[in-house]
Write a protein that holds these residues in place. Sequence first.
Motif, mmCIF file in Angstrom:
data_model
loop_
_atom_site.group_PDB
_atom_site.id
_atom_site.type_symbol
_atom_site.label_atom_id
_atom_site.label_comp_id
_atom_site.label_asym_id
_atom_site.label_seq_id
_atom_site.Cartn_x
_atom_site.Cartn_y
_atom_site.Cartn_z
ATOM 1 N N ARG A 71 31.831 9.321 50.294
ATOM 2 C CA ARG A 71 31.706 10.709 50.720
ATOM 3 C C ARG A 71 31.030 10.742 52.086
ATOM 4 O O ARG A 71 29.961 10.153 52.257
ATOM 5 N N PRO A 72 31.641 11.449 53.052
ATOM 6 C CA PRO A 72 30.942 11.653 54.322
ATOM 7 C C PRO A 72 29.699 12.505 54.070
ATOM 8 O O PRO A 72 29.715 13.388 53.210
ATOM 9 N N THR A 73 28.625 12.238 54.793
ATOM 10 C CA THR A 73 27.384 12.980 54.579
ATOM 11 C C THR A 73 27.206 14.151 55.534
ATOM 12 O O THR A 73 26.359 15.004 55.295
ATOM 13 N N GLY A 74 27.948 14.156 56.627
ATOM 14 C CA GLY A 74 27.725 15.165 57.653
ATOM 15 C C GLY A 74 26.670 14.733 58.653
ATOM 16 O O GLY A 74 26.413 15.419 59.640
ATOM 17 N N ILE A 75 26.051 13.599 58.402
ATOM 18 C CA ILE A 75 25.080 13.012 59.329
ATOM 19 C C ILE A 75 25.842 11.934 60.088
ATOM 20 O O ILE A 75 26.312 10.968 59.487
ATOM 21 N N GLY A 76 25.993 12.110 61.383
ATOM 22 C CA GLY A 76 26.823 11.243 62.219
ATOM 23 C C GLY A 76 26.898 9.792 61.801
ATOM 24 O O GLY A 76 25.917 9.064 61.868
ATOM 25 N N GLY A 77 28.074 9.376 61.361
ATOM 26 C CA GLY A 77 28.332 7.980 61.061
ATOM 27 C C GLY A 77 27.835 7.477 59.720
ATOM 28 O O GLY A 77 28.061 6.320 59.378
ATOM 29 N N LEU A 78 27.161 8.314 58.922
ATOM 30 C CA LEU A 78 26.608 7.870 57.636
ATOM 31 C C LEU A 78 27.540 8.288 56.503
ATOM 32 O O LEU A 78 27.861 9.464 56.343
ATOM 33 N N ILE A 79 27.977 7.298 55.732
ATOM 34 C CA ILE A 79 28.870 7.514 54.593
ATOM 35 C C ILE A 79 28.097 7.140 53.327
ATOM 36 O O ILE A 79 27.396 6.128 53.289
ATOM 37 N N PHE A 100 34.883 -2.660 47.335
ATOM 38 C CA PHE A 100 33.924 -2.438 48.415
ATOM 39 C C PHE A 100 34.604 -2.579 49.776
ATOM 40 O O PHE A 100 34.358 -1.784 50.689
ATOM 41 N N SER A 101 35.475 -3.559 49.897
ATOM 42 C CA SER A 101 36.226 -3.727 51.139
ATOM 43 C C SER A 101 37.059 -2.482 51.441
ATOM 44 O O SER A 101 37.169 -2.042 52.595
ATOM 45 N N THR A 102 37.624 -1.895 50.413
ATOM 46 C CA THR A 102 38.376 -0.647 50.570
ATOM 47 C C THR A 102 37.454 0.468 51.051
ATOM 48 O O THR A 102 37.823 1.252 51.934
ATOM 49 N N ALA A 103 36.242 0.531 50.490
ATOM 50 C CA ALA A 103 35.273 1.550 50.916
ATOM 51 C C ALA A 103 34.900 1.368 52.381
ATOM 52 O O ALA A 103 34.743 2.350 53.116
ATOM 53 N N VAL A 104 34.766 0.127 52.814
ATOM 54 C CA VAL A 104 34.443 -0.147 54.221
ATOM 55 C C VAL A 104 35.580 0.337 55.122
ATOM 56 O O VAL A 104 35.353 1.017 56.122
ATOM 57 N N GLY A 105 36.817 -0.002 54.761
ATOM 58 C CA GLY A 105 37.964 0.430 55.555
ATOM 59 C C GLY A 105 38.088 1.942 55.613
ATOM 60 O O GLY A 105 38.340 2.527 56.678
ATOM 61 N N LEU A 106 37.894 2.585 54.486
ATOM 62 C CA LEU A 106 37.959 4.040 54.441
ATOM 63 C C LEU A 106 36.831 4.662 55.266
ATOM 64 O O LEU A 106 37.038 5.631 55.999
ATOM 65 N N SER A 107 35.653 4.084 55.180
ATOM 66 C CA SER A 107 34.508 4.589 55.946
ATOM 67 C C SER A 107 34.768 4.478 57.447
ATOM 68 O O SER A 107 34.391 5.368 58.216
ATOM 69 N N ARG A 108 35.401 3.401 57.874
ATOM 70 C CA ARG A 108 35.795 3.249 59.281
ATOM 71 C C ARG A 108 36.707 4.390 59.718
ATOM 72 O O ARG A 108 36.527 4.962 60.785
ATOM 73 N N LYS A 109 37.689 4.704 58.876
ATOM 74 C CA LYS A 109 38.620 5.793 59.185
ATOM 75 C C LYS A 109 37.898 7.134 59.285
ATOM 76 O O LYS A 109 38.368 8.039 59.969
ATOM 77 N N LEU A 110 36.779 7.260 58.583
ATOM 78 C CA LEU A 110 35.986 8.490 58.608
ATOM 79 C C LEU A 110 34.950 8.470 59.729
ATOM 80 O O LEU A 110 34.046 9.299 59.754
ATOM 81 N N ALA A 111 35.080 7.508 60.646
ATOM 82 C CA ALA A 111 34.160 7.338 61.780
ATOM 83 C C ALA A 111 32.754 6.960 61.314
ATOM 84 O O ALA A 111 31.768 7.255 61.974
#
Length: 158
Positions: A71-79, A100-111
Amino acid sequence: MTVNQIRPAHVDDAAELTQVAARAVKNDGFDDNAVARFMPGLRVNLALIAAGLVFVAEGDDGVLQGWVSVRPTGIGGLILLEGIFVEPAHSRRGAGSRLFSTAVGLSRKLAGNVILINSSPSSVDFYARLGANKIGATPFVFSPDVELTMFAFTIPPV
């Protein structure tokens, strides 16, 4: 059996995903009363499924082996890592690492550049092996007697 695919979760997966989470927590040594207290934190979030933020690991036979949600937190760059849950029969066979690797890739896509993790006591070594750094501890909101270890995982550049 190894993970055959990681796919986006579907709303019709929700009940099964929640049961996977409950079985995983029970396998970690918590009893039925604890699982009942934890249930608000174990139930998969339908809004996150609809937003494409929940992924499922499936085996060759199509059986769900586990799931991950961010989940994006709304705090720049923090997932926030909402959770990784692996079916006990598939624990320690790579499903958690793939999720976890999937979470990392998805987090990258979410900036995202950092993933915040609140780890159950049984998962501390798992996150440390993946390179997450311990940053503190917090009581579990649904059961304050359980202390969660907080980690930060810095997302490496591509």
